[in-house]
Design a protein around this motif. Sequence first.
Motif, PDB file in Angstrom:
ATOM      1  N   PRO A 237     108.167 -11.317  30.443  1.00 65.65           N
ATOM      2  CA  PRO A 237     108.712 -11.482  29.089  1.00 65.65           C
ATOM      3  C   PRO A 237     108.593 -10.180  28.302  1.00 65.65           C
ATOM      4  N   ASP A 238     109.599  -9.877  27.488  1.00 65.36           N
ATOM      5  CA  ASP A 238     109.540  -8.682  26.654  1.00 65.36           C
ATOM      6  C   ASP A 238     108.323  -8.744  25.733  1.00 65.36           C
ATOM      7  N   PHE A 239     107.803  -7.570  25.385  1.00 60.10           N
ATOM      8  CA  PHE A 239     106.633  -7.472  24.512  1.00 60.10           C
ATOM      9  C   PHE A 239     106.972  -6.546  23.360  1.00 60.10           C
ATOM     10  N   HIS A 240     106.983  -7.084  22.156  1.00 62.59           N
ATOM     11  CA  HIS A 240     107.352  -6.317  20.962  1.00 62.59           C
ATOM     12  C   HIS A 240     108.687  -5.585  21.169  1.00 62.59           C
ATOM     13  N   GLY A 241     109.656  -6.285  21.772  1.00 63.96           N
ATOM     14  CA  GLY A 241     110.972  -5.707  21.969  1.00 63.96           C
ATOM     15  C   GLY A 241     111.063  -4.707  23.100  1.00 63.96           C
ATOM     16  N   ALA A 242     109.998  -4.559  23.880  1.00 61.26           N
ATOM     17  CA  ALA A 242     109.971  -3.611  24.993  1.00 61.26           C
ATOM     18  C   ALA A 242     109.938  -4.366  26.319  1.00 61.26           C
ATOM     19  N   GLN A 243     110.330  -3.689  27.378  1.00 59.44           N
ATOM     20  CA  GLN A 243     110.397  -4.298  28.700  1.00 59.44           C
ATOM     21  C   GLN A 243     109.032  -4.303  29.372  1.00 59.44           C
ATOM     22  N   TYR A 244     108.614  -5.470  29.848  1.00 56.76           N
ATOM     23  CA  TYR A 244     107.335  -5.613  30.545  1.00 56.76           C
ATOM     24  C   TYR A 244     107.600  -5.798  32.036  1.00 56.76           C
ATOM     25  N   ILE A 245     106.989  -4.948  32.858  1.00 52.75           N
ATOM     26  CA  ILE A 245     107.144  -4.997  34.312  1.00 52.75           C
ATOM     27  C   ILE A 245     105.754  -5.028  34.940  1.00 52.75           C
ATOM     28  N   PHE A 246     105.579  -5.860  35.943  1.00 54.47           N
ATOM     29  CA  PHE A 246     104.270  -5.962  36.590  1.00 54.47           C
ATOM     30  C   PHE A 246     104.460  -6.175  38.084  1.00 54.47           C
ATOM     31  N   GLY A 247     103.420  -5.898  38.847  1.00 56.15           N
ATOM     32  CA  GLY A 247     103.502  -6.122  40.284  1.00 56.15           C
ATOM     33  C   GLY A 247     102.300  -5.563  41.014  1.00 56.15           C
ATOM     34  N   LYS A 248     102.456  -5.417  42.328  1.00 58.80           N
ATOM     35  CA  LYS A 248     101.379  -4.920  43.177  1.00 58.80           C
ATOM     36  C   LYS A 248     101.934  -3.922  44.188  1.00 58.80           C
ATOM     37  N   THR A 249     101.030  -3.128  44.739  1.00 60.89           N
ATOM     38  CA  THR A 249     101.410  -2.257  45.839  1.00 60.89           C
ATOM     39  C   THR A 249     101.704  -3.127  47.064  1.00 60.89           C
ATOM     40  N   LEU A 250     102.543  -2.628  47.950  1.00 59.03           N
ATOM     41  CA  LEU A 250     102.936  -3.405  49.122  1.00 59.03           C
ATOM     42  C   LEU A 250     101.959  -3.261  50.286  1.00 59.03           C
ATOM     43  N   ILE A 251     101.265  -2.145  50.327  1.00 61.58           N
ATOM     44  CA  ILE A 251     100.368  -1.869  51.448  1.00 61.58           C
ATOM     45  C   ILE A 251      98.975  -1.538  50.902  1.00 61.58           C
ATOM     46  N   PRO A 252      97.923  -2.169  51.408  1.00 58.74           N
ATOM     47  CA  PRO A 252      96.563  -1.830  50.948  1.00 58.74           C
ATOM     48  C   PRO A 252      96.138  -0.462  51.470  1.00 58.74           C
ATOM     49  N   GLU A 253      95.197   0.154  50.790  1.00 59.30           N
ATOM     50  CA  GLU A 253      94.721   1.479  51.220  1.00 59.30           C
ATOM     51  C   GLU A 253      94.046   1.398  52.584  1.00 59.30           C
ATOM     52  N   VAL A 254      93.253   0.364  52.788  1.00 53.38           N
ATOM     53  CA  VAL A 254      92.584   0.145  54.072  1.00 53.38           C
ATOM     54  C   VAL A 254      92.936  -1.250  54.564  1.00 53.38           C
ATOM     55  N   LYS A 255      92.845  -1.469  55.849  1.00 55.63           N
ATOM     56  CA  LYS A 255      93.205  -2.748  56.437  1.00 55.63           C
ATOM     57  C   LYS A 255      92.414  -3.886  55.792  1.00 55.63           C
ATOM     58  N   ASP A 256      93.136  -4.935  55.415  1.00 59.95           N
ATOM     59  CA  ASP A 256      92.559  -6.124  54.781  1.00 59.95           C
ATOM     60  C   ASP A 256      91.982  -5.836  53.397  1.00 59.95           C
ATOM     61  N   GLY A 257      92.288  -4.659  52.846  1.00 60.68           N
ATOM     62  CA  GLY A 257      91.809  -4.324  51.507  1.00 60.68           C
ATOM     63  C   GLY A 257      92.690  -4.933  50.423  1.00 60.68           C
ATOM     64  N   PRO A 258      92.261  -4.873  49.180  1.00 59.03           N
ATOM     65  CA  PRO A 258      93.046  -5.451  48.084  1.00 59.03           C
ATOM     66  C   PRO A 258      94.290  -4.615  47.787  1.00 59.03           C
ATOM     67  N   LEU A 259      95.305  -5.264  47.242  1.00 59.62           N
ATOM     68  CA  LEU A 259      96.510  -4.580  46.794  1.00 59.62           C
ATOM     69  C   LEU A 259      96.313  -4.153  45.346  1.00 59.62           C
ATOM     70  N   GLY A 260      96.728  -2.954  45.027  1.00 56.98           N
ATOM     71  CA  GLY A 260      96.590  -2.464  43.660  1.00 56.98           C
ATOM     72  C   GLY A 260      97.573  -3.122  42.712  1.00 56.98           C
ATOM     73  N   SER A 261      97.135  -3.356  41.481  1.00 52.31           N
ATOM     74  CA  SER A 261      97.984  -3.967  40.456  1.00 52.31           C
ATOM     75  C   SER A 261      98.581  -2.904  39.548  1.00 52.31           C
ATOM     76  N   VAL A 262      99.805  -3.135  39.124  1.00 48.11           N
ATOM     77  CA  VAL A 262     100.502  -2.215  38.226  1.00 48.11           C
ATOM     78  C   VAL A 262     101.123  -3.022  37.099  1.00 48.11           C
ATOM     79  N   HIS A 263     100.871  -2.603  35.863  1.00 48.81           N
ATOM     80  CA  HIS A 263     101.476  -3.234  34.690  1.00 48.81           C
ATOM     81  C   HIS A 263     102.043  -2.149  33.796  1.00 48.81           C
ATOM     82  N   MET A 264     103.299  -2.314  33.393  1.00 48.49           N
ATOM     83  CA  MET A 264     103.952  -1.289  32.579  1.00 48.49           C
ATOM     84  C   MET A 264     104.800  -1.936  31.490  1.00 48.49           C
ATOM     85  N   ILE A 265     104.747  -1.350  30.312  1.00 48.59           N
ATOM     86  CA  ILE A 265     105.621  -1.744  29.210  1.00 48.59           C
ATOM     87  C   ILE A 265     106.336  -0.493  28.732  1.00 48.59           C
ATOM     88  N   GLN A 266     107.654  -0.559  28.611  1.00 47.28           N
ATOM     89  CA  GLN A 266     108.412   0.606  28.157  1.00 47.28           C
ATOM     90  C   GLN A 266     109.480   0.208  27.154  1.00 47.28           C
TER      91      GLN A 266
END
Length: 299
Positions: A72-101
């Motif tokens: 959902p837009d935030f204060h009239g700006a675009q909100y984008i979120f997601g995760k990395t597709l590949i973990p840094e190490v095997k079976d490791g967590p995926l990094g989260s990314v959140h951006m508003i522009q």
Amino acid sequence: ALPISQTGTFIHELQCPDYTATQQIFAHRSHPHLVSCIVSITRAVVTGQPITVTLQTPFTPERQDLDLHRGPDFHGAQYIFGKTLIPEVKDGPLGSVHMIQSLVPQSVVLAADEQQGCWDFLAAVADTEEEVKKCFSEGLSLIESGELYSSHEKAWAELWKGSCVDVGGPFPLKQALYGCLYYLLSSFPPAEFSCLFHGISPGGLSNGQHEEDYWGHVFWDQDTWMFPSILLFHPELARAVLEYRIRTLGGALENAKKQGYKGAKFPWESAVTGCEVCPDDIYGAQEIHINGMIGRAHV
């Protein structure tokens, strides 16, 4: 290439007979989650006609290494979120990314009766939705008070006070010196800002694509050459390098265990965990002299 000022601002000017259009792009020095683009138009002559400048933005949420979604837009700006597709190490967590522009219009218009106009566009990037919304809101408050750029300038001025070096000789030499200092300093978060520091890649923050500039990984350049340069001027910033190696010691212990060593083996190429992320096994396994340089930095 765009010229860069001592305020860490990339500046591009488009000069026409009737007006000058200026674009300023900067990552905010004291609010490191914020990136801003300011577009301004200044009349050179009075024509009685509006001035229209077309804007373009190449950004799309499709990325080969990220799974991004529109929120959902935030204060009239675009909100984008997601995760990395590949973990840094095997079976490791995926990094989260959140951006508003900020949403970028197709054009900006200086009215016929206006001499000058300015438009602020803002982006915030963080690990969580809560943090990115907090940072974007802070940026909007700075825009509303007219302090977005001035606070950035002030922060850089304070930083240069303790790290400026002037040399004799040709002007390109001075440019190179200031450029090197800028890129080093801009790779460190403000000392008063509490966030995890993930080291400095020899290719800089803007590089590191597939098979390019060590993929953005931390190399021994950080501890051998970059750390002493920052330590000389800003020991409080240089401390972040030492803390990064201490925080990733667990990965170094795991590297040593895998190769049958006792103690720790710091990776030839490092990222978040301290585990070896060098794509070529021969270097990751044999380039063990990095341990000596990291130890030297900590002495």
